[in-house]
Design an enzyme around this catalytic site. Structure first.
Site, PDB file in Angstrom:
ATOM      1  N   HIS A 222      -2.598   7.377   7.228  1.00  0.00           N
ATOM      2  CA  HIS A 222      -1.575   8.293   6.687  1.00  0.00           C
ATOM      3  C   HIS A 222      -2.200   9.622   6.246  1.00  0.00           C
ATOM      4  CE1 HIS A 222       2.248   6.157   6.571  1.00  0.00           C
ATOM      5  NE2 HIS A 222       1.708   5.090   6.002  1.00  0.00           N
TER       6      HIS A 222
ATOM      7  N   GLN B 225       3.093  10.037   1.724  1.00  0.00           N
ATOM      8  CA  GLN B 225       4.394   9.348   1.788  1.00  0.00           C
ATOM      9  C   GLN B 225       5.303   9.739   0.626  1.00  0.00           C
ATOM     10  OE1 GLN B 225       2.465   5.287   2.404  1.00  0.00           O
ATOM     11  NE2 GLN B 225       4.313   5.082   3.642  1.00  0.00           N
TER      12      GLN B 225
ATOM     13  N   CYS C 237       5.902  -0.204   7.570  1.00  0.00           N
ATOM     14  CA  CYS C 237       5.552   1.012   6.830  1.00  0.00           C
ATOM     15  C   CYS C 237       6.777   1.476   6.063  1.00  0.00           C
ATOM     16  CB  CYS C 237       5.105   2.108   7.802  1.00  0.00           C
ATOM     17  SG  CYS C 237       4.615   3.631   6.976  1.00  0.00           S
ATOM     18  N   LEU C 238       6.587   1.811   4.801  1.00  0.00           N
ATOM     19  CA  LEU C 238       7.711   2.262   3.981  1.00  0.00           C
ATOM     20  C   LEU C 238       8.294   3.569   4.517  1.00  0.00           C
ATOM     21  CD1 LEU C 238       6.174   1.396   0.496  1.00  0.00           C
ATOM     22  CD2 LEU C 238       8.014   0.176   1.688  1.00  0.00           C
TER      23      LEU C 238
ATOM     24  N   HIS D 212      -4.563   1.335   7.414  1.00  0.00           N
ATOM     25  CA  HIS D 212      -3.200   1.878   7.568  1.00  0.00           C
ATOM     26  C   HIS D 212      -3.006   3.068   6.611  1.00  0.00           C
ATOM     27  CE1 HIS D 212       1.393   1.091   7.802  1.00  0.00           C
ATOM     28  NE2 HIS D 212       1.268   1.919   6.778  1.00  0.00           N
ATOM     29  N   GLU D 213      -3.490   2.924   5.369  1.00  0.00           N
ATOM     30  CA  GLU D 213      -3.312   4.012   4.379  1.00  0.00           C
ATOM     31  C   GLU D 213      -4.183   5.221   4.719  1.00  0.00           C
ATOM     32  OE1 GLU D 213      -0.809   3.529   2.847  1.00  0.00           O
ATOM     33  OE2 GLU D 213      -0.692   1.356   2.863  1.00  0.00           O
TER      34      GLU D 213
ATOM     35  N   GLY E 216       0.845  -1.189   0.000  1.00  0.00           N
ATOM     36  CA  GLY E 216       0.000   0.000   0.000  1.00  0.00           C
ATOM     37  C   GLY E 216       0.878   1.235   0.000  1.00  0.00           C
TER      38      GLY E 216
HETATM   39  O1  GNR Z   1       4.141  -2.509   2.584  1.00  0.00           O
HETATM   40  C1  GNR Z   1       3.453  -2.385   3.603  1.00  0.00           C
HETATM   41  N1  GNR Z   1       3.141  -3.486   4.332  1.00  0.00           N
HETATM   42  C2  GNR Z   1       2.187  -3.470   5.352  1.00  0.00           C
HETATM   43  C3  GNR Z   1       2.134  -4.575   6.184  1.00  0.00           C
HETATM   44  C4  GNR Z   1       1.193  -4.636   7.190  1.00  0.00           C
HETATM   45  C5  GNR Z   1       0.288  -3.616   7.360  1.00  0.00           C
HETATM   46  C6  GNR Z   1       0.355  -2.491   6.551  1.00  0.00           C
HETATM   47  C7  GNR Z   1       1.290  -2.435   5.536  1.00  0.00           C
HETATM   48  S1  GNR Z   1       1.337  -1.047   4.500  1.00  0.00           S
HETATM   49  C8  GNR Z   1       3.034  -1.035   4.051  1.00  0.00           C
HETATM   50  C9  GNR Z   1       3.312   0.041   3.025  1.00  0.00           C
HETATM   51  C10 GNR Z   1       3.053   1.393   3.624  1.00  0.00           C
HETATM   52  O2  GNR Z   1       3.806   1.969   4.359  1.00  0.00           O
HETATM   53  N2  GNR Z   1       1.899   1.948   3.344  1.00  0.00           N
HETATM   54  O3  GNR Z   1       1.582   3.141   3.885  1.00  0.00           O
HETATM   55 NI    NI Z   2       2.636   3.205   5.794  1.00  0.00          NI
END
Ligand code: GNR
Ligand code: NI
Length: 174
Positions: free
Chosen positions: A140, A51, A94-95, A136-137, A46
């Site tokens: 952000h 980001q 999270c990236l 999660h997105e 995601g």
């Molecule tokens: O790549 C991602 N893996 C992930 C694993 C578990 C729960 C959420 C994620 S999202 C993350 C990429 C990211 O930072 N998206 O904002």
């Molecule tokens: Ni993230």
């Protein structure tokens, strides 16, 4: 398409509230495509526009596993219409918090309304990894990171580590 640089913590842009898009036009569609390319290259499942430094309410997601058919989703102005009382725990990363992981508890299922790449209103009901990833997105877009859902002790350990790593990087590349 273009691969965009990903912002990592600490960075004030990761804590801001992103603005809704008026409509999904060519510019937003290009952003969605660039974000998908960036996400696949990372690799990640995601990515949210803040980001990559764009404070607009746009996210992309693909939770298909390697070897499976890709399932790219492009969402503008995503909203949680309903979330289940039932919860689920996943190990999240999270990236923008590279190499940091923690278990996060969230609603197990959620109904999401959004604008698709054709500017049409759509709704999906997500569960499993897809539900976790979309939540999660959307976080952000409101300046919230997965570490905001865990204990202050674990959060501060992760954030201190990243802050230190960034300072070291600045010194090493000066
Ligand atoms: O790549 C991602 N893996 C992930 C694993 C578990 C729960 C959420 C994620 S999202 C993350 C990429 C990211 O930072 N998206 O904002
Ligand atoms: Ni993230």
């Amino acid at each position: 398409m273009a691969k965009l640089p990903i912002i990592t913590a600490p960075d004030p842009r990761l804590k801001r509230i992103s603005q809704p898009v008026d409509s999904v036009d060519g510019e937003i569609r290009k952003l969605m495509d660039d974000m998908l390319e960036t996400m696949y290259a990372a690799p990640g499942i995601g990515l949210a526009a803040p980001q990559v430094g764009v404070l607009r309410r746009v996210i992309v997601v693909d939770v298909a596993r390697e070897g499976e058919e890709p399932q790219p989703l492009k969402l503008a102005n995503p909203e949680v219409l309903w979330a289940s009382d039932e919860e689920a725990t996943f190990e999240e990363g999270c990236l923008s918090l590279p190499e940091q992981f923690a278990e996060v508890v969230r609603p197990a299922k959620a109904r999401i309304r959004y604008l698709d790449e054709e500017d049409e209103i759509r709704e999906i009901e997500a569960e499993g990894m897809l539900a976790t990833c979309i939540q999660h997105e959307i976080d952000h877009l409101d300046g919230v990171l997965f570490v905001d859902h865990i204990s202050a002790l674990k959060r501060n350990m992760i954030l201190r580590k990243l802050s230190k790593a960034k300072k070291q990087h600045v010194l090493a590349t000066a």
